[in-house]
Structures are given as C-alpha cells and as structure tokens.
Design a protein around this motif. Structure first.
Motif, PDB file in Angstrom:
ATOM      1  N   TYR A  59     -17.828 -60.865 -21.546  1.00  0.00           N
ATOM      2  CA  TYR A  59     -17.184 -59.973 -20.582  1.00  0.00           C
ATOM      3  C   TYR A  59     -18.120 -58.834 -20.205  1.00  0.00           C
ATOM      4  O   TYR A  59     -19.085 -58.523 -20.912  1.00  0.00           O
ATOM      5  CB  TYR A  59     -15.871 -59.416 -21.143  1.00  0.00           C
ATOM      6  CG  TYR A  59     -16.043 -58.574 -22.393  1.00  0.00           C
ATOM      7  CD1 TYR A  59     -16.445 -57.232 -22.328  1.00  0.00           C
ATOM      8  CD2 TYR A  59     -15.833 -59.116 -23.662  1.00  0.00           C
ATOM      9  CE1 TYR A  59     -16.622 -56.457 -23.460  1.00  0.00           C
ATOM     10  CE2 TYR A  59     -16.005 -58.354 -24.805  1.00  0.00           C
ATOM     11  CZ  TYR A  59     -16.399 -57.026 -24.695  1.00  0.00           C
ATOM     12  OH  TYR A  59     -16.582 -56.274 -25.823  1.00  0.00           O
ATOM     13  N   ARG A  60     -17.801 -58.183 -19.105  1.00  0.00           N
ATOM     14  CA  ARG A  60     -18.544 -57.014 -18.630  1.00  0.00           C
ATOM     15  C   ARG A  60     -18.079 -55.778 -19.380  1.00  0.00           C
ATOM     16  O   ARG A  60     -16.878 -55.531 -19.501  1.00  0.00           O
ATOM     17  CB  ARG A  60     -18.289 -56.840 -17.134  1.00  0.00           C
ATOM     18  CG  ARG A  60     -18.980 -55.649 -16.499  1.00  0.00           C
ATOM     19  CD  ARG A  60     -18.615 -55.549 -15.026  1.00  0.00           C
ATOM     20  NE  ARG A  60     -17.211 -55.186 -14.832  1.00  0.00           N
ATOM     21  CZ  ARG A  60     -16.657 -54.946 -13.639  1.00  0.00           C
ATOM     22  NH1 ARG A  60     -17.381 -55.065 -12.550  1.00  0.00           N
ATOM     23  NH2 ARG A  60     -15.382 -54.613 -13.550  1.00  0.00           N
ATOM     24  N   ASN A  73     -27.685 -56.772 -19.070  1.00  0.00           N
ATOM     25  CA  ASN A  73     -26.930 -57.761 -18.312  1.00  0.00           C
ATOM     26  C   ASN A  73     -25.999 -58.497 -19.267  1.00  0.00           C
ATOM     27  O   ASN A  73     -26.447 -59.318 -20.077  1.00  0.00           O
ATOM     28  CB  ASN A  73     -27.883 -58.731 -17.620  1.00  0.00           C
ATOM     29  CG  ASN A  73     -27.149 -59.784 -16.798  1.00  0.00           C
ATOM     30  OD1 ASN A  73     -25.926 -59.810 -16.748  1.00  0.00           O
ATOM     31  ND2 ASN A  73     -27.899 -60.645 -16.157  1.00  0.00           N
ATOM     32  N   TRP A  74     -24.719 -58.211 -19.203  1.00  0.00           N
ATOM     33  CA  TRP A  74     -23.761 -58.787 -20.147  1.00  0.00           C
ATOM     34  C   TRP A  74     -23.770 -60.315 -20.112  1.00  0.00           C
ATOM     35  O   TRP A  74     -23.497 -60.964 -21.137  1.00  0.00           O
ATOM     36  CB  TRP A  74     -22.351 -58.267 -19.864  1.00  0.00           C
ATOM     37  CG  TRP A  74     -21.789 -58.698 -18.533  1.00  0.00           C
ATOM     38  CD1 TRP A  74     -21.910 -58.047 -17.348  1.00  0.00           C
ATOM     39  CD2 TRP A  74     -21.032 -59.882 -18.263  1.00  0.00           C
ATOM     40  NE1 TRP A  74     -21.281 -58.743 -16.345  1.00  0.00           N
ATOM     41  CE2 TRP A  74     -20.727 -59.877 -16.882  1.00  0.00           C
ATOM     42  CE3 TRP A  74     -20.581 -60.938 -19.052  1.00  0.00           C
ATOM     43  CZ2 TRP A  74     -20.011 -60.903 -16.279  1.00  0.00           C
ATOM     44  CZ3 TRP A  74     -19.847 -61.958 -18.449  1.00  0.00           C
ATOM     45  CH2 TRP A  74     -19.567 -61.930 -17.079  1.00  0.00           C
ATOM     46  N   THR A  79     -24.776 -57.174 -25.238  1.00  0.00           N
ATOM     47  CA  THR A  79     -23.813 -56.092 -25.023  1.00  0.00           C
ATOM     48  C   THR A  79     -22.629 -56.262 -25.981  1.00  0.00           C
ATOM     49  O   THR A  79     -22.683 -57.055 -26.915  1.00  0.00           O
ATOM     50  CB  THR A  79     -23.345 -56.028 -23.556  1.00  0.00           C
ATOM     51  OG1 THR A  79     -22.750 -57.285 -23.199  1.00  0.00           O
ATOM     52  CG2 THR A  79     -24.519 -55.754 -22.623  1.00  0.00           C
ATOM     53  N   ASN A 112     -17.877 -67.845 -20.410  1.00  0.00           N
ATOM     54  CA  ASN A 112     -17.902 -66.875 -19.319  1.00  0.00           C
ATOM     55  C   ASN A 112     -16.827 -67.261 -18.308  1.00  0.00           C
ATOM     56  O   ASN A 112     -16.832 -68.378 -17.778  1.00  0.00           O
ATOM     57  CB  ASN A 112     -19.293 -66.876 -18.667  1.00  0.00           C
ATOM     58  CG  ASN A 112     -19.469 -65.786 -17.627  1.00  0.00           C
ATOM     59  OD1 ASN A 112     -18.497 -65.263 -17.088  1.00  0.00           O
ATOM     60  ND2 ASN A 112     -20.707 -65.447 -17.321  1.00  0.00           N
ATOM     61  N   TRP A 133     -14.171 -53.599 -22.946  1.00  0.00           N
ATOM     62  CA  TRP A 133     -14.259 -54.639 -21.917  1.00  0.00           C
ATOM     63  C   TRP A 133     -13.743 -54.119 -20.586  1.00  0.00           C
ATOM     64  O   TRP A 133     -12.979 -53.159 -20.515  1.00  0.00           O
ATOM     65  CB  TRP A 133     -13.534 -55.906 -22.355  1.00  0.00           C
ATOM     66  CG  TRP A 133     -12.024 -55.896 -22.359  1.00  0.00           C
ATOM     67  CD1 TRP A 133     -11.186 -54.817 -22.274  1.00  0.00           C
ATOM     68  CD2 TRP A 133     -11.175 -57.043 -22.481  1.00  0.00           C
ATOM     69  NE1 TRP A 133      -9.877 -55.211 -22.339  1.00  0.00           N
ATOM     70  CE2 TRP A 133      -9.838 -56.568 -22.458  1.00  0.00           C
ATOM     71  CE3 TRP A 133     -11.394 -58.400 -22.606  1.00  0.00           C
ATOM     72  CZ2 TRP A 133      -8.755 -57.431 -22.563  1.00  0.00           C
ATOM     73  CZ3 TRP A 133     -10.305 -59.250 -22.708  1.00  0.00           C
ATOM     74  CH2 TRP A 133      -9.008 -58.771 -22.679  1.00  0.00           C
TER      75      TRP A 133
END
Length: 247
Positions: A59-60, A73-74, A79, A112, A133
């Motif tokens: 996740y971002r 960059n997730w 991250t 993803n 998240w």
C-alpha cells in the motif's frame, strides 16, 4: 452407472483445469526489499504449490504534514508495508505448517491492489503498520469487492490514537456503511483452533529495551472486526499489538 462415472470423470477434469487456470492467473513470486531486511535469501522452492499462502498487502504510505514518514516508491518495497518482511511471513507460514493440517506455502506473496485482478487469487491478506496506509479510492473499491466476495484481511502493528485515525480514514473508504466493532468473547474466531478465552497484549521488539507492552498511547489491546451480512469476519483488526514481532 457408467454414465455417472463418465460425468464424475468430466467434472474432475474440469476442476483440475480450473485449478490450473487459477495458478496460471496468479502473478509470479517477487521479493521486494524491506525496511528491516533489505537483503534476504530467496526461497529455495519457488515452484511450490499449496492451498494457503501468507499474502501481504502492499500500500501507499500516508502523508503526515508536509512530507512522507516513509520515503521511497512503495510499489518497489522499502516502506511501511514491508515491516517484518519477509522474515515474519516465512516464520508464520512455518508455524501454520507445523501446528495445523493446512497445506501452507513456505514463503509469502506480496499483493498490489493496482495489479489488475490479482488480489482475487489470494483469499487471505495481511497488512502491517496500517496506521500509515493511505488507500486510493480505486484501491478501496477493489478491496471492498475482494472482501465481499469472501476474502479475508488481517491488520496488525499499529498503535495509539493517531494511527487508529489514519487507519480508520482509509477503512471508511472501503466500508463507509459498515461499523468497526469489538469482537465478542464467544465469537467463533476465538474458538476455531484453540479456545482463546484469555488474551493478552502482544508487544513488539521494543519491549526488550522499554519493558512496556504498549506503544504511544495504545495502552489497551483491542481485537476488533468488520462483519459481513452473514456474521463472517471480513476484516480482523489487532490494534495496539505487534503480532509480526512475535513470530
């Protein structure tokens, strides 16, 4: 009688072909670099097939203030979603193999939500550090669809008021119409394998030097859930705990 045997044979062939199609649709294994384990040995049995896989949600990270807490960059790893990864995942898979009769794969699968329909190939998902998240609206819609179709999500390793609010903000994008509730002691999820009548707060590694079971203002452990219309737990929420460090 002969006609019945022929039908059963055809049904078996169909089932095998559908299973093969499912495996073919799954994205191949890929290992990302993690926050704690930037380099980790690749599993030796990459062609292993199984009925259960420890699938980890990518996740971002959330933006807090003017900058990200987790830089990078997730989608390439490194991250917050990679905390305890991949060591914790493989330890958990080994425990499932040892303690149950489930045919578990020895290694994890990062998933993803932006990878087309791949998430639907992995019915069990684990998300860590969800106090950081930030799901996009399309990701939230896909996760909602996944869960309503029978998928399961376990979230873990987030602590205190601020991280709960960040988690809840994305979770409300997934289910704006469903409440997050405390899981009652008599829920079957606590009695499926062992009777977990007495539960305790599982601390993270920080306990070794702090001697505190809690982090931030997350003093009390919480076992919460989001249920579907039939009373099934779709989202299991372990708040103020760190299961990843326990394995």
């Amino acid at each position: 009688m002969r006609e019945m045997r022929v039908r059963l044979f055809v049904l078996c062939l169909l089932g095998v072909s559908l299973l093969g199609t499912l495996f073919a649709a799954q994205r191949p294994f890929r290992q990302y670099w993690g926050v704690e384990y930037p380099s980790y040995p690749l599993p030796a049995n990459l062609n292993e097939r199984s009925e259960w896989v420890f699938s980890r949600l990518m996740y971002r990270p959330a933006r807090i203030g003017p900058a990200f807490r987790w830089e990078g960059n997730w989608a390439e790893g490194g991250t917050s979603w990679t905390m305890d990864y991949p060591q914790g995942d493989r330890h958990m898979a080994a425990a499932v193999k040892r303690l149950t009769r489930i045919q578990a794969r020895s290694f994890e699968q990062p998933v993803n939500l932006d990878d087309g329909d791949d998430v639907f190939n992995w019915p069990w998902l684990y998300a860590v550090e969800v106090g950081w998240w930030d799901l996009t609206d399309p990701q939230a819609r896909k996760l909602r669809d996944y869960l309503l179709r029978g998928g399961f999500l376990l979230v873990d390793d987030f602590h205190g008021t601020q991280e709960w609010l960040i988690f809840e903000r994305s979770m409300k994008r997934v289910f704006p119409d469903r409440a997050i509730v405390d899981i009652p002691d008599n829920d079957q999820i606590f009695h499926a394998f062992w009777d977990l009548d007495q539960r305790f707060q599982v601390p993270g590694f920080q306990f070794v030097y702090s001697h505190r079971t809690y982090e931030k203002d997350g003093y009390d452990p919480k076992w919460r859930a989001i249920y579907d219309d039939k009373g099934r737990v779709m989202v299991a929420i372990c708040h103020n705990m760190d299961l990843g460090d326990s394995v």
